[in-house]
Design a protein around this motif. Structure first.
Motif, PDB file in Angstrom:
ATOM      1  N   GLY A  45       0.817  -1.209   0.000  1.00 33.96           N
ATOM      2  CA  GLY A  45       0.000   0.000   0.000  1.00 33.96           C
ATOM      3  C   GLY A  45       0.846   1.252   0.000  1.00 33.96           C
ATOM      4  O   GLY A  45       2.042   1.235  -0.305  1.00 33.96           O
ATOM      5  N   SER A  46       0.221   2.348   0.401  1.00 33.51           N
ATOM      6  CA  SER A  46       0.888   3.652   0.376  1.00 33.51           C
ATOM      7  C   SER A  46       1.808   3.874   1.574  1.00 33.51           C
ATOM      8  O   SER A  46       2.668   4.741   1.537  1.00 33.51           O
ATOM      9  CB  SER A  46      -0.172   4.754   0.358  1.00 33.51           C
ATOM     10  N   GLN A  47       1.607   3.130   2.660  1.00 38.90           N
ATOM     11  CA  GLN A  47       2.339   3.297   3.927  1.00 38.90           C
ATOM     12  C   GLN A  47       2.129   4.685   4.545  1.00 38.90           C
ATOM     13  O   GLN A  47       2.937   5.134   5.364  1.00 38.90           O
ATOM     14  CB  GLN A  47       3.845   3.041   3.757  1.00 38.90           C
ATOM     15  N   ARG A  48       1.045   5.356   4.171  1.00 35.32           N
ATOM     16  CA  ARG A  48       0.831   6.717   4.688  1.00 35.32           C
ATOM     17  C   ARG A  48       0.621   6.739   6.204  1.00 35.32           C
ATOM     18  O   ARG A  48       0.912   7.744   6.853  1.00 35.32           O
ATOM     19  CB  ARG A  48      -0.381   7.355   3.999  1.00 35.32           C
ATOM     20  N   GLY A  49       0.116   5.674   6.768  1.00 29.68           N
ATOM     21  CA  GLY A  49      -0.120   5.644   8.201  1.00 29.68           C
ATOM     22  C   GLY A  49       1.082   5.187   9.010  1.00 29.68           C
ATOM     23  O   GLY A  49       0.989   5.039  10.230  1.00 29.68           O
ATOM     24  N   PRO A  74       5.476   5.444   9.935  1.00 28.80           N
ATOM     25  CA  PRO A  74       6.544   6.448  10.016  1.00 28.80           C
ATOM     26  C   PRO A  74       7.249   6.627   8.681  1.00 28.80           C
ATOM     27  O   PRO A  74       7.456   5.664   7.931  1.00 28.80           O
ATOM     28  CB  PRO A  74       7.484   5.873  11.077  1.00 28.80           C
ATOM     29  N   GLU A  75       7.649   7.855   8.390  1.00 23.12           N
ATOM     30  CA  GLU A  75       8.292   8.147   7.105  1.00 23.12           C
ATOM     31  C   GLU A  75       9.574   7.360   6.922  1.00 23.12           C
ATOM     32  O   GLU A  75       9.878   6.899   5.815  1.00 23.12           O
ATOM     33  CB  GLU A  75       8.574   9.645   6.996  1.00 23.12           C
ATOM     34  N   TRP A  76      10.340   7.189   7.999  1.00 21.09           N
ATOM     35  CA  TRP A  76      11.598   6.453   7.885  1.00 21.09           C
ATOM     36  C   TRP A  76      11.346   5.006   7.478  1.00 21.09           C
ATOM     37  O   TRP A  76      12.132   4.418   6.727  1.00 21.09           O
ATOM     38  CB  TRP A  76      12.387   6.499   9.199  1.00 21.09           C
ATOM     39  N   PHE A  77      10.233   4.440   7.961  1.00 17.11           N
ATOM     40  CA  PHE A  77       9.901   3.061   7.615  1.00 17.11           C
ATOM     41  C   PHE A  77       9.549   2.961   6.132  1.00 17.11           C
ATOM     42  O   PHE A  77      10.002   2.049   5.431  1.00 17.11           O
ATOM     43  CB  PHE A  77       8.734   2.575   8.471  1.00 17.11           C
ATOM     44  N   SER A  78       8.737   3.898   5.664  1.00 17.32           N
ATOM     45  CA  SER A  78       8.336   3.883   4.262  1.00 17.32           C
ATOM     46  C   SER A  78       9.540   4.032   3.336  1.00 17.32           C
ATOM     47  O   SER A  78       9.659   3.323   2.330  1.00 17.32           O
ATOM     48  CB  SER A  78       7.333   5.010   4.000  1.00 17.32           C
ATOM     49  N   ARG A  79      10.463   4.941   3.676  1.00 20.30           N
ATOM     50  CA  ARG A  79      11.657   5.133   2.847  1.00 20.30           C
ATOM     51  C   ARG A  79      12.502   3.864   2.801  1.00 20.30           C
ATOM     52  O   ARG A  79      12.996   3.465   1.751  1.00 20.30           O
ATOM     53  CB  ARG A  79      12.496   6.289   3.403  1.00 20.30           C
ATOM     54  N   TYR A 129      -3.242  -2.749   7.833  1.00 20.38           N
ATOM     55  CA  TYR A 129      -2.031  -2.493   8.630  1.00 20.38           C
ATOM     56  C   TYR A 129      -1.515  -1.062   8.437  1.00 20.38           C
ATOM     57  O   TYR A 129      -0.364  -0.844   8.100  1.00 20.38           O
ATOM     58  CB  TYR A 129      -0.940  -3.513   8.282  1.00 20.38           C
ATOM     59  N   ARG A 130      -2.432  -0.094   8.644  1.00 17.25           N
ATOM     60  CA  ARG A 130      -2.086   1.328   8.567  1.00 17.25           C
ATOM     61  C   ARG A 130      -1.501   1.714   7.199  1.00 17.25           C
ATOM     62  O   ARG A 130      -0.639   2.562   7.093  1.00 17.25           O
ATOM     63  CB  ARG A 130      -1.118   1.703   9.695  1.00 17.25           C
ATOM     64  N   GLY A 131      -1.992   1.056   6.175  1.00 11.44           N
ATOM     65  CA  GLY A 131      -1.560   1.377   4.827  1.00 11.44           C
ATOM     66  C   GLY A 131      -0.357   0.606   4.345  1.00 11.44           C
ATOM     67  O   GLY A 131       0.091   0.822   3.215  1.00 11.44           O
ATOM     68  N   TYR A 132       0.151  -0.296   5.166  1.00  6.79           N
ATOM     69  CA  TYR A 132       1.279  -1.112   4.713  1.00  6.79           C
ATOM     70  C   TYR A 132       0.887  -1.904   3.466  1.00  6.79           C
ATOM     71  O   TYR A 132       1.667  -2.030   2.517  1.00  6.79           O
ATOM     72  CB  TYR A 132       1.726  -2.069   5.818  1.00  6.79           C
ATOM     73  N   ALA A 133      -0.331  -2.441   3.487  1.00 10.35           N
ATOM     74  CA  ALA A 133      -0.825  -3.243   2.368  1.00 10.35           C
ATOM     75  C   ALA A 133      -2.194  -2.739   1.951  1.00 10.35           C
ATOM     76  O   ALA A 133      -2.847  -1.969   2.663  1.00 10.35           O
ATOM     77  CB  ALA A 133      -0.895  -4.716   2.760  1.00 10.35           C
TER      78      ALA A 133
END
Length: 222
Positions: free
Chosen positions: A162-166, A168-173, A211-215
């Motif tokens: 998913g977008s991972q918007r929910g 932490p930014e460091w996790f998404s990067r 999962y908070r936008g993970y998927a």
């Protein structure tokens, strides 16, 4: 090659996937279980009818097909992948699981396939893609092809990044940097595209973030 497999031409994308997973395939299931979230939820939702046909697009090592076949002993399962390297592992896994009579595998391209050409059937009751679309350049066409493979009343299930918007930014990067190593690109427009495909065919669609936008998880049809 066993009698339940059909040979298909190779492609540039297939060769690319072979190059990436020729060694990764041996540890794929062990490592991916920690971050390919939502796969088992998808399998639990399939619920094919008695005697139904279930097709996985981009079946990889056949991990999902084996779990689904065990969960739904009354159904038959089909799978294809563009990577011959992954199919080698899939065939052996299916054989070891004792499911060769219920799971048929072949090589195919998710953007240009039909159940009739690959398996000699008109359509299937369920189609599913598990973290596959993020590895397919022409992923929108793959969704259309999957929806077109459904019989009346059938459903297509999709789970992917998913977008991972929910989160932490460091996790998404960090996640995006890791995925780039394997030519994996989360599809931010998945909801839009699934709604377009469903609307064009007069089908229902449901999309939700997990999962908070993970998927993200989408179901077309029903």
């Amino acid at each position: 090659m066993s009698s339940n497999e059909v040979s298909m031409p190779t492609s540039d994308h297939g060769e690319s996937m072979d190059a990436i997973y020729r060694t990764q395939r041996h540890i794929y299931d062990l490592t991916r279980k920690y971050y390919l979230l939502g796969r088992d939820r998808l399998i639990a939702d399939l619920a094919p009818p008695p005697g139904g046909l279930v097709l996985e697009m981009g079946c990889g090592t056949a991990r999902n097909l084996i779990l689904a076949a065990r969960r739904y002993p009354h159904a038959r399962f089909l799978g294809f992948d563009i990577s011959e390297a992954m199919l080698e592992n899939a065939r052996e896994s299916v054989r070891r699981a004792g499911l060769s009579e219920r799971i048929s595998l072949t090589k195919g391209d998710a953007t240009a396939f039909s159940p009739r050409r690959l398996f000699g059937i008109a359509g299937v009751d369920r189609v599913f893609c598990s973290y596959t679309l993020s590895m397919i350049p022409d992923w929108e066409q793959a969704i259309s092809a999957g929806a077109d493979a459904l019989v009346s009343g059938g459903r297509m299930h999709v789970v992917d990044f998913g977008s991972q918007r929910g989160l932490p930014e460091w996790f998404s990067r960090g996640l995006h940097a890791w995925l780039d190593r394997f030519q994996v690109s989360p599809r931010a427009e998945l909801e839009v595209v699934t709604r377009q495909v469903a609307h064009q065919r007069g089908l229902l669609v449901e999309h939700r973030n997990l999962y908070r936008g993970y998927a993200q998880y989408a179901v077309i049809g029903g």
